[in-house]
Write a protein that holds these residues in place. Structure first.
Motif, PDB file in Angstrom:
ATOM      1  N   GLU A   1      35.237  26.809 -14.854  1.00  0.00           N
ATOM      2  CA  GLU A   1      35.774  28.162 -14.719  1.00  0.00           C
ATOM      3  C   GLU A   1      34.706  29.108 -14.179  1.00  0.00           C
ATOM      4  OE1 GLU A   1      38.660  29.857 -17.887  1.00  0.00           O
ATOM      5  OE2 GLU A   1      37.206  28.610 -18.969  1.00  0.00           O
ATOM      6  N   ALA A   2      35.132  30.070 -13.375  1.00  0.00           N
ATOM      7  CA  ALA A   2      34.265  31.135 -12.879  1.00  0.00           C
ATOM      8  C   ALA A   2      34.977  32.461 -13.104  1.00  0.00           C
ATOM      9  CB  ALA A   2      33.943  30.929 -11.407  1.00  0.00           C
ATOM     10  N   ILE A   3      34.496  33.233 -14.092  1.00  0.00           N
ATOM     11  CA  ILE A   3      35.193  34.447 -14.535  1.00  0.00           C
ATOM     12  C   ILE A   3      34.347  35.675 -14.202  1.00  0.00           C
ATOM     13  CG2 ILE A   3      36.180  35.653 -16.518  1.00  0.00           C
ATOM     14  CD1 ILE A   3      36.315  32.890 -17.928  1.00  0.00           C
ATOM     15  N   PRO A   4      34.823  36.540 -13.316  1.00  0.00           N
ATOM     16  CA  PRO A   4      34.057  37.753 -12.995  1.00  0.00           C
ATOM     17  C   PRO A   4      34.206  38.794 -14.089  1.00  0.00           C
ATOM     18  CG  PRO A   4      36.126  37.781 -11.816  1.00  0.00           C
ATOM     19  CD  PRO A   4      36.075  36.456 -12.555  1.00  0.00           C
ATOM     20  N   TYR A   5      33.139  39.522 -14.353  1.00  0.00           N
ATOM     21  CA  TYR A   5      33.214  40.625 -15.311  1.00  0.00           C
ATOM     22  C   TYR A   5      32.238  41.713 -14.900  1.00  0.00           C
ATOM     23  CZ  TYR A   5      28.912  38.884 -17.594  1.00  0.00           C
ATOM     24  OH  TYR A   5      27.625  38.496 -17.862  1.00  0.00           O
ATOM     25  N   SER A   6      32.402  42.883 -15.460  1.00  0.00           N
ATOM     26  CA  SER A   6      31.546  44.017 -15.120  1.00  0.00           C
ATOM     27  C   SER A   6      31.293  44.855 -16.360  1.00  0.00           C
ATOM     28  CB  SER A   6      32.209  44.880 -14.038  1.00  0.00           C
ATOM     29  OG  SER A   6      31.408  46.003 -13.716  1.00  0.00           O
ATOM     30  N   ILE A   7      30.006  45.070 -16.681  1.00  0.00           N
ATOM     31  CA  ILE A   7      29.598  45.906 -17.809  1.00  0.00           C
ATOM     32  C   ILE A   7      28.611  46.945 -17.276  1.00  0.00           C
ATOM     33  CG2 ILE A   7      28.460  45.983 -20.059  1.00  0.00           C
ATOM     34  CD1 ILE A   7      29.307  43.100 -20.511  1.00  0.00           C
ATOM     35  N   PRO A   8      28.856  48.240 -17.500  1.00  0.00           N
ATOM     36  CA  PRO A   8      27.935  49.255 -16.972  1.00  0.00           C
ATOM     37  C   PRO A   8      26.609  49.287 -17.723  1.00  0.00           C
ATOM     38  CG  PRO A   8      29.669  50.294 -18.258  1.00  0.00           C
ATOM     39  CD  PRO A   8      30.021  48.837 -18.166  1.00  0.00           C
TER      40      PRO A   8
ATOM     41  N   HIS B   1      28.654  40.274 -13.024  1.00  0.00           N
ATOM     42  CA  HIS B   1      28.258  38.880 -13.105  1.00  0.00           C
ATOM     43  C   HIS B   1      29.479  37.964 -13.094  1.00  0.00           C
ATOM     44  CE1 HIS B   1      24.193  40.030 -15.207  1.00  0.00           C
ATOM     45  NE2 HIS B   1      24.372  40.640 -14.061  1.00  0.00           N
ATOM     46  N   VAL B   2      29.204  36.667 -13.153  1.00  0.00           N
ATOM     47  CA  VAL B   2      30.265  35.655 -13.242  1.00  0.00           C
ATOM     48  C   VAL B   2      29.937  34.741 -14.416  1.00  0.00           C
ATOM     49  CG1 VAL B   2      31.537  33.836 -12.062  1.00  0.00           C
ATOM     50  CG2 VAL B   2      30.581  35.744 -10.734  1.00  0.00           C
ATOM     51  N   LEU B   3      30.848  34.672 -15.377  1.00  0.00           N
ATOM     52  CA  LEU B   3      30.687  33.762 -16.512  1.00  0.00           C
ATOM     53  C   LEU B   3      31.169  32.380 -16.092  1.00  0.00           C
ATOM     54  CD1 LEU B   3      29.957  33.822 -19.632  1.00  0.00           C
ATOM     55  CD2 LEU B   3      32.426  33.755 -19.992  1.00  0.00           C
ATOM     56  N   ILE B   4      30.325  31.387 -16.283  1.00  0.00           N
ATOM     57  CA  ILE B   4      30.641  30.012 -15.896  1.00  0.00           C
ATOM     58  C   ILE B   4      30.908  29.188 -17.152  1.00  0.00           C
ATOM     59  CG2 ILE B   4      29.864  27.962 -14.664  1.00  0.00           C
ATOM     60  CD1 ILE B   4      30.238  30.522 -12.944  1.00  0.00           C
ATOM     61  N   ARG B   5      32.016  28.477 -17.134  1.00  0.00           N
ATOM     62  CA  ARG B   5      32.346  27.562 -18.231  1.00  0.00           C
ATOM     63  C   ARG B   5      32.623  26.175 -17.674  1.00  0.00           C
ATOM     64  NH1 ARG B   5      36.608  31.392 -21.587  1.00  0.00           N
ATOM     65  NH2 ARG B   5      35.128  32.236 -23.101  1.00  0.00           N
TER      66      ARG B   5
ATOM     67  N   GLU C   1      23.940  36.328  -2.387  1.00  0.00           N
ATOM     68  CA  GLU C   1      25.158  35.976  -3.118  1.00  0.00           C
ATOM     69  C   GLU C   1      25.862  37.219  -3.646  1.00  0.00           C
ATOM     70  OE1 GLU C   1      24.632  31.939  -5.497  1.00  0.00           O
ATOM     71  OE2 GLU C   1      22.799  33.122  -5.546  1.00  0.00           O
ATOM     72  N   THR C   2      27.185  37.190  -3.623  1.00  0.00           N
ATOM     73  CA  THR C   2      28.001  38.245  -4.208  1.00  0.00           C
ATOM     74  C   THR C   2      28.863  37.655  -5.315  1.00  0.00           C
ATOM     75  OG1 THR C   2      29.858  37.892  -2.707  1.00  0.00           O
ATOM     76  CG2 THR C   2      28.121  39.425  -1.979  1.00  0.00           C
ATOM     77  N   GLN C   3      29.458  38.532  -6.119  1.00  0.00           N
ATOM     78  CA  GLN C   3      30.335  38.055  -7.181  1.00  0.00           C
ATOM     79  C   GLN C   3      31.470  37.217  -6.605  1.00  0.00           C
ATOM     80  OE1 GLN C   3      32.740  40.979  -9.452  1.00  0.00           O
ATOM     81  NE2 GLN C   3      31.620  40.298 -11.263  1.00  0.00           N
ATOM     82  N   ALA C   4      32.112  37.721  -5.561  1.00  0.00           N
ATOM     83  CA  ALA C   4      33.218  36.979  -4.947  1.00  0.00           C
ATOM     84  C   ALA C   4      32.728  35.677  -4.329  1.00  0.00           C
ATOM     85  CB  ALA C   4      33.895  37.851  -3.889  1.00  0.00           C
ATOM     86  N   GLY C   5      31.525  35.699  -3.755  1.00  0.00           N
ATOM     87  CA  GLY C   5      30.980  34.490  -3.146  1.00  0.00           C
ATOM     88  C   GLY C   5      30.669  33.406  -4.155  1.00  0.00           C
ATOM     89  N   VAL C   6      30.142  33.800  -5.313  1.00  0.00           N
ATOM     90  CA  VAL C   6      29.857  32.832  -6.376  1.00  0.00           C
ATOM     91  C   VAL C   6      31.144  32.151  -6.829  1.00  0.00           C
ATOM     92  CG1 VAL C   6      29.109  32.605  -8.781  1.00  0.00           C
ATOM     93  CG2 VAL C   6      27.724  33.936  -7.174  1.00  0.00           C
ATOM     94  N   ILE C   7      32.178  32.945  -7.046  1.00  0.00           N
ATOM     95  CA  ILE C   7      33.456  32.383  -7.480  1.00  0.00           C
ATOM     96  C   ILE C   7      34.008  31.437  -6.420  1.00  0.00           C
ATOM     97  CG2 ILE C   7      35.855  32.958  -8.052  1.00  0.00           C
ATOM     98  CD1 ILE C   7      34.743  35.644  -9.139  1.00  0.00           C
ATOM     99  N   ALA C   8      33.950  31.859  -5.159  1.00  0.00           N
ATOM    100  CA  ALA C   8      34.527  31.050  -4.086  1.00  0.00           C
ATOM    101  C   ALA C   8      33.818  29.709  -3.939  1.00  0.00           C
ATOM    102  CB  ALA C   8      34.457  31.831  -2.766  1.00  0.00           C
ATOM    103  N   VAL C   9      32.481  29.709  -3.957  1.00  0.00           N
ATOM    104  CA  VAL C   9      31.765  28.451  -3.751  1.00  0.00           C
ATOM    105  C   VAL C   9      31.955  27.512  -4.937  1.00  0.00           C
ATOM    106  CG1 VAL C   9      29.490  29.066  -4.723  1.00  0.00           C
ATOM    107  CG2 VAL C   9      29.642  27.500  -2.761  1.00  0.00           C
TER     108      VAL C   9
END
Length: 370
Positions: A10-17, A34-38, A60-68
């Motif tokens: 799993e690749a889960i994007p999240y955002s915390i200020p 970031h992206v949480l990886i499971r 690397e971007t958040q979307a790029g990490v998820i895509a790859v």
């Protein structure tokens, strides 16, 4: 079929200020996007790690990490047993770049193995100690604000080592900050500089000369590694270890920078080289007789738990304070039990694997894909 067989990633994007943006020569961070990886296994174990994209450093971007991960990496490792780490690393390294995505998968797999074998990762990796002294990273601000932050970190958490972000032009503002910190904190505090490639070699040399009486212990990436001859000239004239950071994401880059005379010390960041790659870099650096420091990718608590686990595991990485405190700048975090810095030290979690648990309610609140 093995209980350690990987069944899904799993690749889960999240955002915390952050409470306040962290500013430095190569960019600014206001949210932990970031992206949480499971990594899931047939036996029900789930390994977890964090991928903090840094587009201004690694591309690397958040979307790029998820895509790859979803389109390339997950299909390559699903069906492989988690203890066949070299098989998976070979498959992941068919794709160039993407260091943060690869590192998070590697650390999540180590988390699975620690759970399967009922042992903390810092023990699996070497078990030299269970804690590290903490270095706090100070981002760009006024001298008054940076001194106030350093005083708070010392008074509240017992931190006495500070990494000062420099690289502004002209150099006067950064020189003033370092002098103010030394005057306020006294001789017992350790100070070192990180330029994030912001200066030219001549600017960096001038700053080092002006600060020669401030007792700095390290200088990190004061100018770009691409300034090949200028960087070698600067390192040759630097009176303290010169740390390569962004320029050493792989063992090959470490070899190039050290043997080429462009660095005399190495920053290891588990967020970009995982546990397996960090071991290779550590062994290479120690074999060549250079110092290492555990760096920070502006990590949250999950990433910090990985950093302290690796740093505590080895003698060479536990000798210096690790950059472990910037999660304190975040407005919230994902873990059920927060990390605690006590008397200037952070202890590695004692549970099996990385030893931390993500709070499902907090993840549901901060994830950005639903």
């Amino acid at each position: 079929m093995s209980d350690l067989e990987i069944t899904a990633v799993e690749a889960i994007p999240y955002s915390i200020p952050y409470r306040k943006p962290l500013r430095f020569a190569s960019g600014e961070v206001s949210h932990a996007e970031h992206v949480l990886i499971r990594v899931h296994t047939r036996g029900g174990l789930v390994g977890t790690a964090d991928a903090p994209p840094r587009p201004f450093t690694y591309g690397e971007t958040q979307a790029g990490v998820i895509a790859v991960i979803e389109s390339i990496f997950a299909p390559q490792i699903v069906g492989v047993d988690a203890d066949r780490r070299d098989v998976m690393r070979k498959r992941l390294h068919r794709t160039v770049g993407n260091p943060v995505a690869k590192a998070a998968i590697d650390m999540a797999i180590w988390d699975v193995l620690g759970q399967a074998w009922s042992m903390p990762v810092h023990r699996l990796l070497g078990g030299f100690t269970d804690k590290l002294r903490v270095s706090h990273m100070l981002g760009f601000d006024t001298p008054e604000a940076m001194v106030a932050e350093a005083n708070k970190m010392r008074d509240v958490y017992g931190i006495s080592t500070f990494k000062v972000k420099v690289g502004r032009r002209p150099i006067d503002a950064d020189v003033e900050v370092v002098r103010a910190l030394r005057q306020t904190l006294g001789d017992k505090a350790e100070l070192y500089m990180d330029g994030n490639r912001g200066w030219s070699p001549s600017e960096a040399a001038r700053a080092l000369e002006q600060l020669s009486d401030c007792g700095l212990t390290l200088a990190e990436e004061l100018c770009p590694a691409d300034d090949v001859l200028g960087r070698r000239w600067l390192v040759n004239h630097c009176s303290v270890p010169f740390i390569a950071d962004e320029s050493v994401t792989t063992p090959a880059e470490v070899t190039r920078e050290l043997l080429g005379g462009s660095a005399t010390a190495i920053s290891i960041k588990t967020a970009r080289s995982g546990f397996s790659g960090s071991e290779e870099i550590l062994h290479l650096a120690t074999g060549l007789g250079v110092e290492v420091v555990m760096g920070n990718q502006i990590d949250g608590q999950l990433g910090t738990a990985c950093t302290v686990a690796f740093g505590a595991a080895h003698e060479a990485t536990s000798g210096r304070a690790g950059e472990l405190s910037n999660f304190l700048d975040m407005s919230d975090d994902l873990l059920t039990e927060p990390l605690e810095i006590i008397d200037g030290c952070l202890t590695a979690p004692t549970g099996p694997g990385i030893g931390v648990t993500v709070d499902p309610d907090k993840l549901a609140h901060y994830r950005t894909d639903n």
